[in-house]
Design a protein around this motif. Structure first.
Motif, PDB file in Angstrom:
ATOM      1  N   THR A 205      24.142 -17.443   6.983  1.00  0.00           N
ATOM      2  CA  THR A 205      24.832 -18.124   5.884  1.00  0.00           C
ATOM      3  C   THR A 205      23.881 -19.064   5.151  1.00  0.00           C
ATOM      4  N   ASP A 206      23.091 -19.816   5.911  1.00  0.00           N
ATOM      5  CA  ASP A 206      22.120 -20.731   5.301  1.00  0.00           C
ATOM      6  C   ASP A 206      21.104 -19.974   4.451  1.00  0.00           C
ATOM      7  N   ALA A 207      20.841 -18.724   4.826  1.00  0.00           N
ATOM      8  CA  ALA A 207      19.891 -17.916   4.072  1.00  0.00           C
ATOM      9  C   ALA A 207      20.529 -17.197   2.886  1.00  0.00           C
ATOM     10  N   GLY A 208      21.821 -17.429   2.673  1.00  0.00           N
ATOM     11  CA  GLY A 208      22.484 -16.862   1.502  1.00  0.00           C
ATOM     12  C   GLY A 208      23.188 -15.543   1.727  1.00  0.00           C
ATOM     13  N   VAL A 309      17.153 -22.810  17.732  1.00  0.00           N
ATOM     14  CA  VAL A 309      17.840 -23.742  16.831  1.00  0.00           C
ATOM     15  C   VAL A 309      18.163 -25.011  17.604  1.00  0.00           C
ATOM     16  N   ARG A 310      17.954 -26.140  16.976  1.00  0.00           N
ATOM     17  CA  ARG A 310      18.319 -27.421  17.548  1.00  0.00           C
ATOM     18  C   ARG A 310      19.580 -27.936  16.849  1.00  0.00           C
ATOM     19  N   PRO A 311      20.339 -28.787  17.524  1.00  0.00           N
ATOM     20  CA  PRO A 311      21.606 -29.231  16.935  1.00  0.00           C
ATOM     21  C   PRO A 311      21.460 -30.060  15.665  1.00  0.00           C
ATOM     22  N   ALA A 315      15.514 -24.924  12.726  1.00  0.00           N
ATOM     23  CA  ALA A 315      15.291 -23.654  13.409  1.00  0.00           C
ATOM     24  C   ALA A 315      13.854 -23.222  13.176  1.00  0.00           C
ATOM     25  N   GLU A 316      13.233 -22.703  14.212  1.00  0.00           N
ATOM     26  CA  GLU A 316      11.901 -22.135  14.058  1.00  0.00           C
ATOM     27  C   GLU A 316      11.822 -20.858  14.871  1.00  0.00           C
ATOM     28  N   GLY A 317      10.947 -19.937  14.428  1.00  0.00           N
ATOM     29  CA  GLY A 317      10.867 -18.671  15.124  1.00  0.00           C
ATOM     30  C   GLY A 317       9.775 -17.789  14.574  1.00  0.00           C
ATOM     31  N   TYR A 318       9.759 -16.549  15.060  1.00  0.00           N
ATOM     32  CA  TYR A 318       8.788 -15.557  14.604  1.00  0.00           C
ATOM     33  C   TYR A 318       9.468 -14.207  14.517  1.00  0.00           C
ATOM     34  N   ASP A 326      15.799 -11.940   4.292  1.00  0.00           N
ATOM     35  CA  ASP A 326      15.015 -13.067   3.802  1.00  0.00           C
ATOM     36  C   ASP A 326      15.573 -14.332   4.431  1.00  0.00           C
ATOM     37  N   LEU A 327      14.904 -14.794   5.484  1.00  0.00           N
ATOM     38  CA  LEU A 327      15.377 -15.954   6.234  1.00  0.00           C
ATOM     39  C   LEU A 327      14.512 -17.184   6.008  1.00  0.00           C
ATOM     40  N   ASP A 328      13.683 -17.144   4.965  1.00  0.00           N
ATOM     41  CA  ASP A 328      12.739 -18.243   4.744  1.00  0.00           C
ATOM     42  C   ASP A 328      13.442 -19.592   4.556  1.00  0.00           C
ATOM     43  N   GLY A 329      14.627 -19.576   4.000  1.00  0.00           N
ATOM     44  CA  GLY A 329      15.328 -20.836   3.786  1.00  0.00           C
ATOM     45  C   GLY A 329      16.056 -21.353   4.994  1.00  0.00           C
ATOM     46  N   ALA A 330      16.073 -20.561   6.076  1.00  0.00           N
ATOM     47  CA  ALA A 330      16.848 -20.940   7.254  1.00  0.00           C
ATOM     48  C   ALA A 330      15.982 -21.172   8.486  1.00  0.00           C
ATOM     49  N   ILE A 331      14.838 -20.508   8.565  1.00  0.00           N
ATOM     50  CA  ILE A 331      13.972 -20.592   9.753  1.00  0.00           C
ATOM     51  C   ILE A 331      12.567 -20.982   9.327  1.00  0.00           C
ATOM     52  N   GLU A 332      11.972 -21.899  10.054  1.00  0.00           N
ATOM     53  CA  GLU A 332      10.564 -22.244   9.852  1.00  0.00           C
ATOM     54  C   GLU A 332       9.736 -21.299  10.736  1.00  0.00           C
ATOM     55  N   TRP A 333       8.872 -20.536  10.112  1.00  0.00           N
ATOM     56  CA  TRP A 333       8.100 -19.528  10.851  1.00  0.00           C
ATOM     57  C   TRP A 333       6.906 -20.174  11.548  1.00  0.00           C
ATOM     58  N   VAL A 334       6.658 -19.737  12.787  1.00  0.00           N
ATOM     59  CA  VAL A 334       5.571 -20.310  13.571  1.00  0.00           C
ATOM     60  C   VAL A 334       4.562 -19.210  13.915  1.00  0.00           C
TER      61      VAL A 334
END
Length: 334
Positions: A205-208, A309-311, A315-318, A326-334
């Protein structure tokens, strides 16, 4: 094991004397019951009764000239055994609204820590007030921050309150709230896994994306979500590895690999590919996630997204493979 709260509908004609003779008497003989005035009045020309049992069960009955509806987290009187069951959205609005107000008042009196979280209270009401799951589901939110480690109750509740207040899952409340389960045995692993689907829905949802749960596929299985943005509608399946202290895998990396392998060798394998695998590591402590983030292990399925994801919403992931989202707006890529 009882299911989440649902209504029973009787198409027969009911009167106050019949309610007393066939419902109250049955309950009182079997459990010990008291008939009391409901706290709230429904809109319209409805008659209502509330029954409180000696074992703290509660039941509600509402009727007019056309039909009657029963709801309770107690045994069903024999006069209603052959009646059909209906979800909350399948009964008249006045009926559902009245029952909701009665049960929410009970919930907040018994568990006042839930009152600051009206959307969580409402969404999970069918399990929070269920016959078998009312204690365990509340314990999960109260004492285990809804599955977030290293977090307090208010942090976990606040995370899901913010998401559920968007209303994107309101249409699927009966189905989604039931995933939490109504077992009298507390199962942190199972309930945390159920909440992983809510976390995934929030990320999408956060990613649209517009999410639709429980998508049936040709293999006879159901995948967790369809994520739609325009004509682009990939399918998503979610899994949540147990932290290594709760499973045979002795490292966080091994836990990710083993859990993902179980999912991909079963349901996703039969599906034949195409779905995106979401591997939710939100049950991992900080040091465990750091190990996964550093090694970024394969998960034997592509495309896949591995994340934590933290409360506080971060959110971060790979990723592995070409993820059609397209999850760029929801997850910070590591």
């Amino acid at each position: 094991m009882a299911r989440p709260l649902r209504f029973r509908r009787s198409p027969e004609r009911w009167t106050a004397s019949r309610v007393h003779d066939q419902l109250f008497t049955d309950l009182d003989d079997n459990l010990g019951a008291t008939a009391v005035d409901p706290t709230f009045r429904p809109a319209g020309e409805w008659e209502t009764r509330r029954f409180e049992m000696d074992n703290d069960d509660v039941a509600l009955f509402i009727w007019d000239d056309d039909a009657a509806y029963w709801m309770g987290n107690t045994e069903t009187p024999s006069a209603l055994w052959r009646t059909d069951k209906y979800d909350w959205g399948e009964v008249p609005y006045q009926v559902a609204r009245w029952a909701q107000r009665e049960l929410l008042a009970d919930l907040h009196e018994e568990s006042p820590w839930l009152e600051p979280y009206p959307h969580v209270s409402w969404f999970f009401l069918p399990v929070f007030m269920s016959k078998d799951g009312r204690h365990t589901t509340r314990e999960f939110f109260r004492d285990h921050a809804a599955g977030f480690p290293d977090a307090g109750r208010d942090e976990g509740l606040g995370f899901y309150e913010e998401f559920l207040s968007t209303g994107v899952l309101d249409e699927y409340r009966d189905e989604m709230s039931g995933k939490l389960g109504t077992s009298p045995q507390f199962d942190l692993v199972r309930m945390s896994s159920a909440m992983a689907e809510f976390t995934a829905a929030k990320l999408l949802t956060d990613a649209g994306y517009q999410v639709t749960p429980e998508i049936e596929v040709t293999t006879g299985h159901s995948l967790d979500f369809r994520a739609a943005k325009g004509n682009h509608q990939p399918l998503v399946e979610v899994t949540r590895p147990l932290p290594p202290t709760q499973r045979a895998a002795d490292t966080a990396v091994a836990a990710v690999r083993e859990t993902a392998e179980t999912k991909t060798s079963g349901q996703l394998s039969e599906h034949g590919g195409g779905a995106v695998l979401f591997v939710d590591c939100s049950s991992f402590h900080d040091d465990q996630w750091r190990a996964v983030r550093g090694e970024q292990p394969e998960v034997r399925h592509r495309p896949a997204v591995v994340y934590r994801v933290r409360p506080n919403g971060h959110a971060e992931g790979y990723t592995k493979g070409a993820v059609p989202l397209d999850l760029d707006g929801a997850i910070e890529w590591v």
